[in-house]
Design a protein around this motif. Sequence first.
Motif, PDB file in Angstrom:
ATOM      1  N   LEU A 108      47.636   1.638  12.507  1.00 42.76           N
ATOM      2  CA  LEU A 108      46.749   2.555  13.262  1.00 42.76           C
ATOM      3  C   LEU A 108      45.893   3.599  12.549  1.00 42.76           C
ATOM      4  O   LEU A 108      44.387   3.698  12.915  1.00 42.76           O
ATOM      5  N   ALA A 109      46.255   4.093  11.255  1.00 35.05           N
ATOM      6  CA  ALA A 109      45.116   4.766  10.363  1.00 35.05           C
ATOM      7  C   ALA A 109      44.314   4.028   9.589  1.00 35.05           C
ATOM      8  O   ALA A 109      43.081   4.213   9.760  1.00 35.05           O
ATOM      9  N   LEU A 110      44.772   2.575   9.640  1.00 34.54           N
ATOM     10  CA  LEU A 110      43.773   1.664   9.048  1.00 34.54           C
ATOM     11  C   LEU A 110      42.646   1.482  10.067  1.00 34.54           C
ATOM     12  O   LEU A 110      41.151   1.448   9.706  1.00 34.54           O
ATOM     13  N   LYS A 111      42.935   1.206  11.557  1.00 31.33           N
ATOM     14  CA  LYS A 111      42.193   0.936  12.464  1.00 31.33           C
ATOM     15  C   LYS A 111      41.291   1.982  12.646  1.00 31.33           C
ATOM     16  O   LYS A 111      39.883   1.733  12.743  1.00 31.33           O
ATOM     17  N   GLN A 112      41.524   3.192  12.736  1.00 35.91           N
ATOM     18  CA  GLN A 112      40.821   4.414  12.752  1.00 35.91           C
ATOM     19  C   GLN A 112      39.834   4.405  11.728  1.00 35.91           C
ATOM     20  O   GLN A 112      38.509   5.155  11.876  1.00 35.91           O
ATOM     21  N   TYR A 113      40.116   4.172  10.368  1.00 35.42           N
ATOM     22  CA  TYR A 113      39.057   4.363   9.161  1.00 35.42           C
ATOM     23  C   TYR A 113      38.290   3.141   9.628  1.00 35.42           C
ATOM     24  O   TYR A 113      36.989   3.521   9.147  1.00 35.42           O
ATOM     25  N   ILE A 114      38.550   2.056   9.770  1.00 31.86           N
ATOM     26  CA  ILE A 114      37.451   1.075   9.938  1.00 31.86           C
ATOM     27  C   ILE A 114      36.679   1.523  11.304  1.00 31.86           C
ATOM     28  O   ILE A 114      35.345   1.162  10.964  1.00 31.86           O
ATOM     29  N   LYS A 115      36.900   2.115  12.192  1.00 32.14           N
ATOM     30  CA  LYS A 115      36.244   2.598  13.325  1.00 32.14           C
ATOM     31  C   LYS A 115      35.149   3.539  12.851  1.00 32.14           C
ATOM     32  O   LYS A 115      34.120   3.410  13.298  1.00 32.14           O
ATOM     33  N   ASN A 116      35.776   4.325  12.000  1.00 33.92           N
ATOM     34  CA  ASN A 116      34.789   5.524  11.496  1.00 33.92           C
ATOM     35  C   ASN A 116      33.790   5.048  10.522  1.00 33.92           C
ATOM     36  O   ASN A 116      32.907   5.566  10.570  1.00 33.92           O
ATOM     37  N   SER A 117      34.131   4.026   9.547  1.00 28.56           N
ATOM     38  CA  SER A 117      33.447   3.532   8.586  1.00 28.56           C
ATOM     39  C   SER A 117      32.498   2.851   9.585  1.00 28.56           C
ATOM     40  O   SER A 117      31.077   2.670   8.953  1.00 28.56           O
ATOM     41  N   THR A 118      32.542   2.054  10.529  1.00 32.38           N
ATOM     42  CA  THR A 118      31.779   1.455  11.293  1.00 32.38           C
ATOM     43  C   THR A 118      30.791   2.295  11.908  1.00 32.38           C
ATOM     44  O   THR A 118      29.415   2.047  12.013  1.00 32.38           O
ATOM     45  N   LYS A 119      31.098   3.315  12.419  1.00 32.79           N
ATOM     46  CA  LYS A 119      30.306   4.368  13.124  1.00 32.79           C
ATOM     47  C   LYS A 119      29.357   4.980  11.991  1.00 32.79           C
ATOM     48  O   LYS A 119      28.067   5.334  12.422  1.00 32.79           O
ATOM     49  N   GLU A 120      29.820   5.440  10.926  1.00 26.22           N
ATOM     50  CA  GLU A 120      28.931   5.945   9.894  1.00 26.22           C
ATOM     51  C   GLU A 120      27.853   4.923   9.449  1.00 26.22           C
ATOM     52  O   GLU A 120      26.803   5.232   9.460  1.00 26.22           O
ATOM     53  N   ARG A 121      28.362   3.676   9.253  1.00 32.68           N
ATOM     54  CA  ARG A 121      27.130   2.585   8.841  1.00 32.68           C
ATOM     55  C   ARG A 121      26.365   2.478  10.280  1.00 32.68           C
ATOM     56  O   ARG A 121      24.833   2.448   9.664  1.00 32.68           O
ATOM     57  N   GLN A 122      26.579   2.413  11.363  1.00 35.53           N
ATOM     58  CA  GLN A 122      25.740   2.253  12.465  1.00 35.53           C
ATOM     59  C   GLN A 122      24.723   3.467  12.433  1.00 35.53           C
ATOM     60  O   GLN A 122      23.569   3.241  12.933  1.00 35.53           O
ATOM     61  N   THR A 123      25.408   4.500  12.362  1.00 34.92           N
ATOM     62  CA  THR A 123      24.335   5.728  12.322  1.00 34.92           C
ATOM     63  C   THR A 123      23.393   5.705  11.258  1.00 34.92           C
ATOM     64  O   THR A 123      22.058   6.138  11.558  1.00 34.92           O
ATOM     65  N   LYS A 124      23.744   5.572   9.854  1.00 31.79           N
ATOM     66  CA  LYS A 124      22.865   5.204   9.260  1.00 31.79           C
ATOM     67  C   LYS A 124      21.759   4.277   9.215  1.00 31.79           C
ATOM     68  O   LYS A 124      20.540   4.346   9.073  1.00 31.79           O
ATOM     69  N   LEU A 125      22.301   2.846   9.672  1.00 31.68           N
ATOM     70  CA  LEU A 125      21.254   1.933   9.829  1.00 31.68           C
ATOM     71  C   LEU A 125      20.241   2.290  11.284  1.00 31.68           C
ATOM     72  O   LEU A 125      19.065   2.158  11.073  1.00 31.68           O
ATOM     73  N   TYR A 172      24.309   2.418  19.499  1.00 31.17           N
ATOM     74  CA  TYR A 172      23.335   2.621  18.339  1.00 31.17           C
ATOM     75  C   TYR A 172      21.796   1.831  18.490  1.00 31.17           C
ATOM     76  O   TYR A 172      20.812   1.998  18.401  1.00 31.17           O
ATOM     77  N   LYS A 173      22.256   0.616  18.458  1.00 32.45           N
ATOM     78  CA  LYS A 173      21.304  -0.677  18.543  1.00 32.45           C
ATOM     79  C   LYS A 173      20.688  -0.640  19.891  1.00 32.45           C
ATOM     80  O   LYS A 173      19.407  -0.724  19.851  1.00 32.45           O
ATOM     81  N   ALA A 174      21.267  -0.189  20.904  1.00 31.46           N
ATOM     82  CA  ALA A 174      20.319  -0.058  22.138  1.00 31.46           C
ATOM     83  C   ALA A 174      19.307   1.063  22.027  1.00 31.46           C
ATOM     84  O   ALA A 174      18.147   0.978  22.472  1.00 31.46           O
ATOM     85  N   ILE A 175      19.659   2.389  21.422  1.00 38.36           N
ATOM     86  CA  ILE A 175      18.773   3.204  21.026  1.00 38.36           C
ATOM     87  C   ILE A 175      17.608   2.915  20.402  1.00 38.36           C
ATOM     88  O   ILE A 175      16.616   3.365  20.637  1.00 38.36           O
ATOM     89  N   VAL A 176      17.990   1.976  19.093  1.00 37.74           N
ATOM     90  CA  VAL A 176      16.923   1.686  18.398  1.00 37.74           C
ATOM     91  C   VAL A 176      16.041   0.757  19.167  1.00 37.74           C
ATOM     92  O   VAL A 176      14.727   0.979  19.083  1.00 37.74           O
ATOM     93  N   ARG A 177      16.645  -0.128  19.957  1.00 36.35           N
ATOM     94  CA  ARG A 177      15.670  -1.023  20.813  1.00 36.35           C
ATOM     95  C   ARG A 177      14.977  -0.352  21.750  1.00 36.35           C
ATOM     96  O   ARG A 177      13.766  -0.730  21.981  1.00 36.35           O
TER      97      ARG A 177
END
Length: 276
Positions: free
Chosen positions: A66-83, A138-143
């Motif tokens: 569960l902790a790993l899943k949350q970490y992946i989710k947070n990492s994805t969100k951070e990456r999406q935000t920067k991109l 995030y991609k929708a906002i960029v679009r």
Amino acid sequence: MLFEKGKKSKRNTLEGVVWYSTLSIICLFYIATGLVWLVDIFGDKIKLIEGMSVIAQLATAFAFLLALKQYIKNSTKERQTKLSDEAIAQVVKLNEVISDISVGADTNLENLNSCITKLANLAINFNAIFESLQEDIYKAIVRMHWQDMYFNKLSPALNNLSIEAILKKEAPDIDNIDFSIYETKEILEKSNTIEVFKDFVFIETLLESSNVKEYFSLEGKIESLDSFACYFLNNSNLNDHLFGLLSKVDIRAKAPLLAAAKPAAWALNKVGQEEP
């Protein structure tokens, strides 16, 4: 959201592994619990404390997943935000260049070449980031930002490029240019040309007139035309950028002067389609 594509049912590989692993752990948990109960009922030599230890270990593994899943989710969100932030920054740069395009009576090839080249280069940067974004809000906002740039800034600028201004600056030796322009407009008025293509037909007819054709041709005069057309005027390449809208891009309507400059066939062809 209008600019957001529907969420895909297929999870990415890593999330799939996590979820299947979690499901397996849950199943093992219930199996282990059942075995402990059976041992307790039938009085096997295995101690209850050993069974509880197994359960505790499984619970620990479950918590880790569960902790790993949350970490992946947070990492994805951070990456999406920067991109997405960088993609929007590229759109801001596109808007700045578009603002520098000289239109109307100020239209000239030197300025147009400079701006077209800059826009084509920025499009490479933007597309690299845009394609790296996962399909989410995030991609929708960029679009949304890109579409605002395209329809409210770029399209009006391209439609206001004046062939008359270019001819008067680039081919001053043409005799009676004003008469040629007037004559071409008269021909256009008598034709049954569709409204959205009238500007293109006017420019093309004027450039093909005997009085102008002898002194000036727009072909080969606009640098980076092919790259620009590929990134901004190729309907197939813009499918993802224009998601959520019913718009279909036709270079003759969006950029009549550039259409008359005749970009290479590959720049406007559908992805994967060879030149005729």
